[in-house]
Scaffold this active site. Structure first.
Site, PDB file in Angstrom:
ATOM      1  N   HIS A 114       0.615  -1.172  -0.351  1.00 41.35           N
ATOM      2  CA  HIS A 114      -0.182  -0.116   0.200  1.00 41.35           C
ATOM      3  C   HIS A 114       0.849   1.704  -0.252  1.00 41.35           C
ATOM      4  O   HIS A 114       1.673   1.450  -0.177  1.00 41.35           O
ATOM      5  CB  HIS A 114      -0.679   0.010   1.234  1.00 41.35           C
ATOM      6  CG  HIS A 114      -0.346  -0.223   2.600  1.00 41.35           C
ATOM      7  ND1 HIS A 114       0.038   1.072   3.113  1.00 41.35           N
ATOM      8  CD2 HIS A 114       0.453  -1.367   2.837  1.00 41.35           C
ATOM      9  CE1 HIS A 114       0.695   0.878   4.959  1.00 41.35           C
ATOM     10  NE2 HIS A 114       0.678  -0.992   4.786  1.00 41.35           N
ATOM     11  N   GLY A 115       0.041   2.630  -0.062  1.00 41.64           N
ATOM     12  CA  GLY A 115       1.005   3.673   0.154  1.00 41.64           C
ATOM     13  C   GLY A 115       2.546   3.487   1.094  1.00 41.64           C
ATOM     14  O   GLY A 115       3.776   4.073   0.087  1.00 41.64           O
TER      15      GLY A 115
END
Length: 308
Positions: free
Chosen positions: A161-162
């Site tokens: 994810h980010g």
């Protein structure tokens, strides 16, 4: 330090800045300039010039579209100022990449890299991704006689994810991310999804616990620096039982299923989880709990106090 300026129609600039804050925990230093429907273009231009004049070390100016008013204003003043570059077609990946290198690179390097990253981030997906060529097996994580180094092992239910893309993979200096998960390794579609979300230059492998344990024991993990990702503690336990050994294990995201106690932001543990982690730590694996790099984490002993 080179300034980052986002100039767009509407509220896109502020939206991108907010996106970056959510993903990376940073971005307050980004400067934004929005041209709303009823705004006066001359006022917009004056504000733009002020931002450029304040950028003593130069600036990378991101605009939304070629030919739009923000683009036209930015290009117009390039002949008067020689310390900023303009990059069109702004997207979140471009901003995140520029932000991560803002302190160390010059304007030309930042703008060139941003343009390359922006192009890589634009992909088209149909209703189904192309299936993986083969399911994960011993050959997928084998590179016999090559040197491998596990630089970061992290439990995070979101997997890639980010924060992993923008922060942890860089801290790990990883050229390979191995997602260790028995169920996911059987899902060709999700394997392709995670591969497509990999940071530029990093290979993503999804493999079951047995394969990773075998590869570790026989010295056939991929060469270079490796980041291991586990969706939950169950996969960690199985991988260790299959022969994997870890010097360190970081807990970065464990949801609450109703039976757990929050020991740190986004990290929840049950008493059984705590017992398992203490057992793992007693065998030589240092356990730490940290969600984002910018904020300090806690130790397993700190987490244990939450149960008292």
């Amino acid at each position: 330090m080179v300034d980052i300026i986002i100039a767009t129609h509407g509220k896109l600039a502020e939206g991108l800045k907010d996106c970056v804050r959510v993903v990376s925990g940073e971005g307050d230093q980004i400067k934004t300039l929005s041209l709303l429907r009823d705004d006066n273009l001359d006022d917009f231009e004056k504000k733009f010039i002020e931002l450029i004049e304040q950028a003593k070390d130069g600036a990378v100016v991101f605009v939304d579209m070629v030919g739009g008013s923000p683009y036209n204003v930015a290009l117009k003043h390039l002949k008067s100022f020689d310390h900023y570059n303009v990059v069109s077609g702004v997207n979140a990946n471009m901003i995140l990449e520029t932000l991560s290198n803002q302190k160390d690179a010059e304007v030309s390097q930042l703008s060139r890299t941003a343009s390359e990253i922006g192009k890589q981030a634009v992909m088209e997906f149909g209703t189904l991704l192309a299936p993986a060529e083969d399911p994960a097996d011993e050959e997928k994580v084998s590179n016999e006689h090559a040197e491998a180094e596990i630089t970061l092992s992290r439990v995070d239910h979101r997997l890639i994810h980010g924060q992993v893309v923008t922060k942890w993979s860089k801290i790990a200096a990883a050229n390979t991310i191995i997602i260790v998960d028995d169920d996911l390794a059987k899902d060709d579609y999700m394997i392709q999804v995670y591969r497509s979300s990999a940071p530029a230059g990093i290979e993503v492998i999804v493999a079951p616990t047995k394969v990773v344990g075998y590869a570790y024991q026989h010295g056939t993990l991929p060469s270079g620096k490796i980041m291991l990702l586990f969706r939950n503690l169950e996969m960690v336990k199985k991988a260790l039982e299959e022969g994997l050994a870890l010097d360190k294990l970081q807990l970065g995201g464990i949801p609450n299923d109703g039976s757990k106690v929050m020991v740190f932001q986004a990290v929840n543990l049950s008493k059984d989880d705590l017992s398992l982690l203490k057992e793992i730590e007693n065998k030589g694996t240092k356990i730490s709990i940290q969600v984002i790099p910018e904020e300090p984490g806690i130790t397993l002993k700190d987490a244990e106090r939450k149960f008292n």
